[in-house]
Design an enzyme around this catalytic site. Structure first.
Site, short mmCIF file in Angstrom:
data_model
loop_
_atom_site.label_atom_id
_atom_site.label_comp_id
_atom_site.label_asym_id
_atom_site.label_seq_id
_atom_site.Cartn_x
_atom_site.Cartn_y
_atom_site.Cartn_z
N SER A 1 0.89 -0.96 -0.15
CA SER A 1 -0.12 0.08 0.32
C SER A 1 1.05 1.12 0.02
CB SER A 1 -1.48 -0.31 1.28
OG SER A 1 -1.66 -1.47 0.88
N HIS B 1 -0.93 -2.77 -6.33
CA HIS B 1 -2.27 -2.83 -5.02
C HIS B 1 -3.70 -2.81 -5.03
CE1 HIS B 1 -3.21 0.87 -2.35
NE2 HIS B 1 -3.23 -0.61 -1.25
N GLU C 1 -4.61 -0.36 -7.95
CA GLU C 1 -3.87 0.61 -8.37
C GLU C 1 -2.47 -0.68 -8.83
OE1 GLU C 1 -3.34 4.61 -5.67
OE2 GLU C 1 -2.26 2.74 -5.04
N ASN D 1 -3.48 5.96 -1.51
CA ASN D 1 -2.65 6.45 0.43
C ASN D 1 -1.90 7.38 0.15
OD1 ASN D 1 -3.97 4.31 1.30
ND2 ASN D 1 -2.52 3.17 0.27
#
Length: 703
Positions: A412, A433, A445, A483
């Site tokens: 992540s 991800h 992702e 993130n």
């Protein structure tokens, strides 16, 4: 006849074929061609019946939405459909592929419908923020009943041919070639001298609703119950109601008026933006055009925890055999048990059959022997977010995996390039991800490393599509796109608590904005300990940055829902939390210790301080080339973090608000927190009076 509409004869049956690849969209050329063909066939005495079909992979899969918002070039689709329906000769639609939207409306204008096996018709316009505008909301209720039509129109999901046949939306499923079956059907209609019954003239399926509207009202309430501020689903239900209450011609007028209102709305513009952005997101500007993905017939996943189990389910759901590897037999069996339990829940809810469960579990095998991945075409590591652990695993995979294997990490935050350097084949390494729960969340992702080979990247994109994910290619940085922007929001979340807001107020402000849950409820759901462990391992700049409140809660053993206490209290069995006076006291005490004087904070301030920094961070991501396009960021946030669909994602929404306004407000808040200074790209675009939509790629290029 026309470059996109062909007419041939099979005796006294005319076969009209639309050939406008890739999906036979009903653009102006197709409409004109159909209009001319039908006029000619109507007047040709040698033609006794017409079969309408589509070439290539599908019957028309919808209107050409690039024409929306532009002046209509006649004939309109509604005019063509009315012309077909008024034909004095039987017209049979030969359906295959995905007859969606305007394509299905075109079929509803025909007198009968024959479908190939595997055909999935539907009316998905609601997902574009509009409604079926060529008679779909008026004809489908008359064909199958208004209560039955509601979920198809309001939900927007296609239905299998078998279900369409059961409902009466189609008349036959072809065993072989659908065009030949439709010709045979036409000959039976002629031989039996069946009368033409136009859908617009049917009353039998709406009679019960006209006599008693209660069942329809209940179905409409259920269909629109979770629309979360979207206008189109409510308008769709209203339009279906017109079919009950009004004569066909008047209902058609009302439908069209609603359609025009929706097309002009900000919500529809946002949803259409997302439609195109999703199709662009996986395209890589510098990938050679002849790049082909590697074949993937077997997968492996390292780690049988929550993420590893969910990723394994994705492969099984796609029919791809997958091997799960974990360090201990206990962890492995626990993970396999969780997978079977999750499938069992789907069976109990009617989403899959017991046979499906058996088949999918049969595609999943488990082992503690790492060498079992030697024949896998793609291997996805899904263990703890610890660099040394991941480097060790990739070093071992380098020795075991076959040369053509794609090696992916489900990190992540961590540096994919550093992970790749643990191998002798960094070109085979990238990030994939997934978002939790991996078997549910659509976003993936795909993190392109510095050395990632184009073929490897193409394979990851291809696998994402097979897993029915929405792939977005991003670059390497801490937190990638989603993130990294979330961190910008998290930095302000705790500051707002210390300065005077409560967790409940912050969460309410964001749910009122349109998120499914606020930041503190989300942290409680995910587990406070995740970010806490990352901060302890990587320092206070990791995860969401300094988090004095969250860290203290973790030190008290309050990890969120799993412990019954976090920012909120969770009573046994309760899904929602209630405010905790102990947390309020902790916040006040911590603010006093830090010398912060608390004050009243408005919801407007909360939204500005949480959303605007995200947009500024998104501008930095674009300027650095981490994301190729503003739309890529929107797709990440809508599909992975619950950004409101009706707003089109953070970058699209920023354009509607105005970048100059966002710049000015960030400058205002930067007086109190210098970290909130607007990004250089945001400053530049605002100064030039431009929006993010003017950028063609992640780099600042003139539109």
């Amino acid at each position: 006849m026309s470059s996109v509409v062909d007419v041939r004869r099979d005796g006294d049956i005319a076969v009209v074929t639309i050939d406008n690849p890739p999906v036979n969209a009903l653009g102006h050329a197709v409409r004109s061609g159909l209009h001319a063909a039908m006029r000619e066939l109507r007047d040709d005495a040698s033609v006794k019946a017409v079969v309408l079909a589509g070439a290539g992979r599908t019957f028309p899969a919808g209107a050409d939405i690039t024409e929306f918002g532009n002046p209509l070039q006649p004939p309109g689709l509604g005019e063509v459909i009315e012309q077909i329906e008024a034909m004095p000769k039987p017209v049979i639609a030969a359906l295959h592929g995905t007859p969606l939207g305007g394509g299905f409306e075109l079929a509803l204008g025909c007198h009968w419908r024959v479908a190939a096996k595997g055909t999935r018709p539907g009316l998905p316009e609601v997902k574009l923020g509009i409604l079926p505008g060529a008679g779909g909301t008026q004809r489908l209720p008359r064909l199958i009943g208004p209560v039955e039509a509601l979920p198809i129109i309001v939900g927007g999901e296609p239905i299998p041919a078998e279900r369409a046949l059961q409902l009466g939306a189609i008349d036959e499923i072809a065993e072989g070639d659908v065009i030949e079956a439709a010709i045979a059907f036409a000959r039976r209609v002629l031989a039996e001298k069946r009368p033409i019954v136009r859908v617009s003239e049917r009353e039998d399926k709406i009679a019960a609703a006209r006599a008693d509207r209660s069942a329809f009202e209940a179905a409409a309430a259920e269909a629109t119950a979770r629309t979360r501020g979207l206008e189109a689903p409510v308008a769709c239900a209203k339009a279906v109601g017109f079919a009950i209450d009004l004569p066909f011609a008047e209902g058609l007028k009302r439908e069209h008026a609603l359609f025009l209102d929706l097309v002009k709305s900000d919500q529809s513009k946002a949803q259409r933006h997302l439609f195109f952005a999703e199709r662009e997101a996986a395209k890589v500007a510098d990938m050679p055009k002849d790049t082909k993905p590697r074949p993937v017939v077997r997968a492996a996943v390292i780690g049988a925890g929550t993420m590893g189990g969910g990723i394994s389910m994705c492969f099984a759901n796609a029919g791809i055999p997958v091997t799960i590897v974990d360090a201990t037999e206990e962890a492995l069996q626990r993970g396999l048990g969780t997978i079977e339990k999750n499938y069992g829940i789907s069976v109990s809810r009617g989403r899959m059959s017991a046979d499906d469960l058996t088949a999918r579990m049969g595609l999943i095998s488990g082992t503690t022997d790492m060498t079992a991945v030697a024949d896998a075409d793609i291997i996805i590591e899904a263990v703890f977010e610890e660099m040394e652990v991941k480097r060790d695993i990739f070093g071992r995979l380098d020795r075991i995996a076959k040369p053509s294997a794609v090696l992916a990490t489900n990190t992540s935050y961590l540096d994919v390039n550093e992970i790749a350097r643990a191998t002798g084949r960094p070109g085979s390494v990238l990030g994939m991800h997934f978002f939790s729960p991996a078997n549910v969340m659509k976003l993936l992702e795909i993190v392109r490393g510095k050395a990632t080979e184009p073929e490897v990247l193409a394979t990851a994109i291809d696998v994402a599509r097979k897993l029915k994910k929405v792939p977005v290619v991003v670059g390497v940085c801490f937190g990638f796109v989603g993130n990294r922007m979330l961190r910008a929001r998290s930095l302000e979340s705790e500051r707002l608590l210390l300065e005077g807001a409560s967790p409940a107020q912050v969460d309410r402000a964001l749910t009122d904005f349109g998120f499914p849950m606020g930041p503190f409820a989300m942290i409680d759901l995910a587990g406070l300990d995740i970010g806490w462990r990352i901060r302890k391992a990587m320092g206070p700049t990791a995860d969401g940055g300094p988090a004095p409140i969250a860290d203290q809660l973790c030190e008290m053993g309050r990890f969120g829902q799993k412990t019954g206490r976090g920012f909120y209290i969770y009573e046994k069995g309760a899904r929602g939390g209630t405010p905790d006076p102990e947390v309020a006291a902790l916040i006040e005490r911590t603010a006093a210790d830090m010398g912060i004087v608390r004050r009243e904070i408005s919801d407007e301030e909360i939204v500005e301080r949480l959303i605007y920094p995200m947009i500024s961070e998104g501008a930095k991501i674009l300027d650095e080339g981490i994301a190729q396009r503003p739309g890529d960021i929107d797709i990440v946030w809508v599909n992975g973090y619950g950004f409101p669909v009706r707003l089109g994602g953070p970058m699209h929404w920023a354009d509607t608000v105005g970048l100059a306004h966002i710049r000015d407000r960030l400058r205002h808040w930067a007086q109190f927190n210098p970290a909130l200074q607007p990004a250089p790209l945001l400053e530049r675009l605002a100064d030039e009076g431009r929006g993010f939509a003017s950028l063609r790629t992640g780099r600042d290029k003139a539109a």
